[in-house]
Design a protein around this motif. Structure first.
Motif, PDB file in Angstrom:
ATOM      1  N   ARG A 188       0.837  -1.202   0.000  1.00  0.00           N
ATOM      2  CA  ARG A 188       0.000   0.000   0.000  1.00  0.00           C
ATOM      3  C   ARG A 188       0.876   1.257   0.000  1.00  0.00           C
ATOM      4  N   TRP A 189       1.959   1.231   0.779  1.00  0.00           N
ATOM      5  CA  TRP A 189       2.881   2.376   0.802  1.00  0.00           C
ATOM      6  C   TRP A 189       3.487   2.594  -0.583  1.00  0.00           C
ATOM      7  N   ILE A 190       3.916   1.506  -1.226  1.00  0.00           N
ATOM      8  CA  ILE A 190       4.490   1.620  -2.572  1.00  0.00           C
ATOM      9  C   ILE A 190       3.476   2.229  -3.531  1.00  0.00           C
ATOM     10  N   ALA A 191       2.229   1.747  -3.479  1.00  0.00           N
ATOM     11  CA  ALA A 191       1.196   2.246  -4.389  1.00  0.00           C
ATOM     12  C   ALA A 191       0.915   3.721  -4.150  1.00  0.00           C
ATOM     13  N   GLN A 192       0.931   4.145  -2.899  1.00  0.00           N
ATOM     14  CA  GLN A 192       0.609   5.533  -2.561  1.00  0.00           C
ATOM     15  C   GLN A 192       1.755   6.492  -2.842  1.00  0.00           C
ATOM     16  N   HIS A 193       2.995   5.970  -2.910  1.00  0.00           N
ATOM     17  CA  HIS A 193       4.157   6.833  -3.095  1.00  0.00           C
ATOM     18  C   HIS A 193       4.823   6.662  -4.459  1.00  0.00           C
ATOM     19  N   GLY A 194       4.265   5.816  -5.328  1.00  0.00           N
ATOM     20  CA  GLY A 194       4.885   5.608  -6.620  1.00  0.00           C
ATOM     21  C   GLY A 194       4.705   6.801  -7.548  1.00  0.00           C
ATOM     22  N   PRO A 195       5.660   7.019  -8.502  1.00  0.00           N
ATOM     23  CA  PRO A 195       6.865   6.199  -8.679  1.00  0.00           C
ATOM     24  C   PRO A 195       7.843   6.398  -7.527  1.00  0.00           C
ATOM     25  N   VAL A 196       8.481   5.306  -7.150  1.00  0.00           N
ATOM     26  CA  VAL A 196       9.277   5.294  -5.925  1.00  0.00           C
ATOM     27  C   VAL A 196      10.750   5.610  -6.156  1.00  0.00           C
ATOM     28  N   GLY A 197      11.123   6.001  -7.372  1.00  0.00           N
ATOM     29  CA  GLY A 197      12.532   6.241  -7.666  1.00  0.00           C
ATOM     30  C   GLY A 197      13.104   5.065  -8.417  1.00  0.00           C
ATOM     31  N   PRO A 198      14.148   5.309  -9.185  1.00  0.00           N
ATOM     32  CA  PRO A 198      14.663   4.262 -10.077  1.00  0.00           C
ATOM     33  C   PRO A 198      15.328   3.089  -9.365  1.00  0.00           C
ATOM     34  N   ARG A 199      16.032   3.337  -8.242  1.00  0.00           N
ATOM     35  CA  ARG A 199      16.810   2.268  -7.617  1.00  0.00           C
ATOM     36  C   ARG A 199      16.121   1.799  -6.330  1.00  0.00           C
ATOM     37  N   VAL A 200      15.801   0.507  -6.277  1.00  0.00           N
ATOM     38  CA  VAL A 200      15.088  -0.070  -5.134  1.00  0.00           C
ATOM     39  C   VAL A 200      15.804  -1.328  -4.677  1.00  0.00           C
ATOM     40  N   LEU A 201      15.913  -1.488  -3.355  1.00  0.00           N
ATOM     41  CA  LEU A 201      16.462  -2.705  -2.751  1.00  0.00           C
ATOM     42  C   LEU A 201      15.397  -3.336  -1.874  1.00  0.00           C
ATOM     43  N   ASP A 202      15.064  -4.591  -2.150  1.00  0.00           N
ATOM     44  CA  ASP A 202      14.152  -5.381  -1.317  1.00  0.00           C
ATOM     45  C   ASP A 202      15.018  -6.369  -0.545  1.00  0.00           C
ATOM     46  N   TYR A 203      15.221  -6.105   0.748  1.00  0.00           N
ATOM     47  CA  TYR A 203      16.133  -6.913   1.568  1.00  0.00           C
ATOM     48  C   TYR A 203      15.319  -7.923   2.384  1.00  0.00           C
ATOM     49  N   GLY A 204      15.546  -9.218   2.097  1.00  0.00           N
ATOM     50  CA  GLY A 204      14.710 -10.268   2.679  1.00  0.00           C
ATOM     51  C   GLY A 204      13.474 -10.432   1.820  1.00  0.00           C
ATOM     52  N   CYS A 205      13.695 -10.697   0.524  1.00  0.00           N
ATOM     53  CA  CYS A 205      12.635 -10.558  -0.477  1.00  0.00           C
ATOM     54  C   CYS A 205      11.567 -11.639  -0.412  1.00  0.00           C
ATOM     55  N   GLY A 206      11.877 -12.818   0.163  1.00  0.00           N
ATOM     56  CA  GLY A 206      10.870 -13.877   0.214  1.00  0.00           C
ATOM     57  C   GLY A 206      10.401 -14.256  -1.173  1.00  0.00           C
ATOM     58  N   SER A 207       9.122 -14.043  -1.452  1.00  0.00           N
ATOM     59  CA  SER A 207       8.563 -14.366  -2.766  1.00  0.00           C
ATOM     60  C   SER A 207       8.889 -13.318  -3.822  1.00  0.00           C
ATOM     61  N   GLY A 208       9.445 -12.169  -3.396  1.00  0.00           N
ATOM     62  CA  GLY A 208       9.719 -11.080  -4.328  1.00  0.00           C
ATOM     63  C   GLY A 208       8.553 -10.142  -4.525  1.00  0.00           C
ATOM     64  N   ILE A 209       7.520 -10.276  -3.718  1.00  0.00           N
ATOM     65  CA  ILE A 209       6.286  -9.520  -3.947  1.00  0.00           C
ATOM     66  C   ILE A 209       6.497  -8.011  -3.834  1.00  0.00           C
ATOM     67  N   LEU A 210       7.348  -7.563  -2.906  1.00  0.00           N
ATOM     68  CA  LEU A 210       7.562  -6.120  -2.760  1.00  0.00           C
ATOM     69  C   LEU A 210       8.380  -5.574  -3.922  1.00  0.00           C
ATOM     70  N   ALA A 211       9.385  -6.324  -4.343  1.00  0.00           N
ATOM     71  CA  ALA A 211      10.185  -5.904  -5.498  1.00  0.00           C
ATOM     72  C   ALA A 211       9.310  -5.819  -6.751  1.00  0.00           C
ATOM     73  N   ILE A 212       8.425  -6.785  -6.921  1.00  0.00           N
ATOM     74  CA  ILE A 212       7.517  -6.772  -8.073  1.00  0.00           C
ATOM     75  C   ILE A 212       6.567  -5.582  -7.970  1.00  0.00           C
ATOM     76  N   GLY A 213       6.079  -5.308  -6.751  1.00  0.00           N
ATOM     77  CA  GLY A 213       5.227  -4.143  -6.547  1.00  0.00           C
ATOM     78  C   GLY A 213       5.943  -2.861  -6.916  1.00  0.00           C
ATOM     79  N   ALA A 214       7.221  -2.739  -6.539  1.00  0.00           N
ATOM     80  CA  ALA A 214       7.998  -1.552  -6.895  1.00  0.00           C
ATOM     81  C   ALA A 214       8.111  -1.411  -8.408  1.00  0.00           C
TER      82      ALA A 214
END
Length: 312
Positions: free
Chosen positions: A170-196
Motif C-alpha cells: 500500500r505504501w508503494i502504491a501511494q508513493h509511486g513512482p518510488v525512484g529508479p533504484r530499489v532494494l528489497d532486503y529479505g525478499c521472500g517471494s519477491g512480492i515487494l520488489a515486483i510491486g515496486a
C-alpha cells in the motif's frame, strides 16, 4: 530440540510441512501472529498436556469466546508449503523477544492430500488498494483492478495476505513512482520488489539469505514481467532511492546499520514485520542513522518509515 535437530528423511512428493512449537500461554498470541507474518498456511493451538493427568479444560459455555488464548503449555502447529519455509520460520522465531520460554519441537512432513485444491480454497484475490490487487493464477482479476500481481503460494514468504506485506505494498502504491533504484532486503517471494516495478522502479535488487526465496523471486518476477536482479545478500551494493525490509523486529534491529547504509541521502527506508509494541525498540535502534516513524498500522502490526537526511 532446536531447528537444526529437527531432521527429516526425504519427504514424500506433494507433502506440506508442519512446524511444531511448545509455547507458554502468555506467548501464544504473539507467536501465532508471527507465524502469520511468516506466511504459515494455517496455525492451530492444542493443549500440550492433552490425554494426560495434566490436561485442562479451556473453553467455557457453548457459543462463548474462549477465556484464554491458549493452555498453560500449548502446542502450536503451523502448516507451511515447503520444508524450507518451515525451517526458516524455526530459525527466525527463537531470535524474537516474545519467544522466551518457547521451544521448537520439530518440523515434519504431513501425509499427502489434494493439497492443490486445499490450498487454492484458502487463497482469494487480496485488495491492496481499490485498484491494486494480488491475484492467484486460478482467479480472474477484479474488474476494478488496474495493477495486478499474479502470485501463488509457493517456496517463500510473502503472498500478500498478511498485514505486513499489505502495508508495504500500500505504501508503494501511494508513493509511486518510488525512484529508479530499489532494494528489497529479505525478499521472500519477491512480492515487494515486483510491486515496486509495477509502480515505476527500473533498477531493482531483491536479496534473501534463502536460495529458495531467490529462485521464487526470479520465477514470480518473470511471471509478472518485472525486471529485477535477485540473489543472496552480497548482491546488495551501493545506495538506493528506496530500501524495503519486511522481516521481523529482531533481525531488523541487527540490520540497522547495513540497511541505512544502502539508503541514499533523501531516500526512503520502509520497514515491516514489527508489532506495535516494538516501535520504540526500532526507533532507538535506527536513531544513529534515521528518524523512524510509524506510517501505518493494521491488526497490531506497524509499518515504519524514514527519509535519510544529510549528516549535520
Amino acid at each position: 530440540m532446536n531447528a537444526e535437530d529437527a531432521q527429516l528423511t526425504q519427504p514424500p512428493a506433494g507433502s506440506l510441512f508442519e512446524l511444531v512449537l511448545l509455547v507458554p500461554e502468555a506467548a501464544v498470541d504473539d507467536v501465532s501472529d508471527a507465524l502469520g507474518a511468516l506466511d504459515a498456511l494455517s496455525v492451530s493451538v492444542e493443549d500440550a498436556d492433552a490425554m494426560t493427568d495434566a490436561e485442562s479444560a479451556l473453553f467455557g459455555e457453548p457459543g462463548m469466546p474462549p477465556p484464554k488464548e491458549g493452555w498453560q503449555r500449548s502446542r502450536v502447529v503451523a502448516l507451511f508449503p515447503t520444508d524450507a519455509a518451515a525451517r526458516e520460520a524455526a530459525h527466525l522465531l527463537p531470535a524474537q523477544d516474545f519467544f522466551e520460554g518457547c521451544a521448537v519441537q520439530g518440523v515434519r512432513a504431513v501425509a499427502e492430500q489434494d493439497w492443490v485444491r486445499l490450498t487454492q480454497s484458502q487463497f482469494e484475490p487480496v485488495e491492496i488498494t481499490p485498484t491494486f490487487w494480488i491475484v492467484p493464477t486460478w482467479h480472474e482479476p477484479p474488474a476494478q483492478a488496474r495493477e495486478v500481481i499474479r502470485l501463488d503460494p509457493g517456496l517463500a514468504f510473502g503472498t500478500g495476505t498478511h498485514p505486513t506485506t499489505r502495508m508495504c505494498l500500500r505504501w508503494i502504491a501511494q508513493h509511486g513512482p518510488v525512484g529508479p533504484r530499489v532494494l528489497d532486503y529479505g525478499c521472500g517471494s519477491g512480492i515487494l520488489a515486483i510491486g515496486a516495478a509495477k509502480f515505476g522502479a527500473g533498477d531493482i535488487v531483491a536479496v534473501d539469505i534463502d536460495p529458495a526465496a531467490v529462485e521464487s523471486t526470479r520465477l514470480n518476477a518473470e511471471a509478472n514481467h518485472a525486471q529485477l536482479s535477485a540473489g543472496l545478500p552480497d548482491l546488495a551494493r551501493g545506495e538506493h532511492d528506496l530500501v524495503l525490509a519486511n522481516i521481523l523486529a529482531t533481525p531488523l534491529k541487527v540490520l540497522a546499520p547495513l540497511l541505512c547504509e544502502h539508503v541514499r541521502v533523501g531516500g526512503q527506508l520502509v520497514l515491516a514485520g514489527i508489532l506495535a509494541r516494538q516501535a520504540e525498540e526500532l526507533i532507538e535502534a535506527y536513531a544513529p542513522w534515521v528518524a523512524l516513524q510509524v506510517s501505518d498500522e493494521q491488526d497490531g502490526w506497524i509499518l515504519m518509515t524514514a527519509v535519510k537526511a544529510e549528516k549535520v
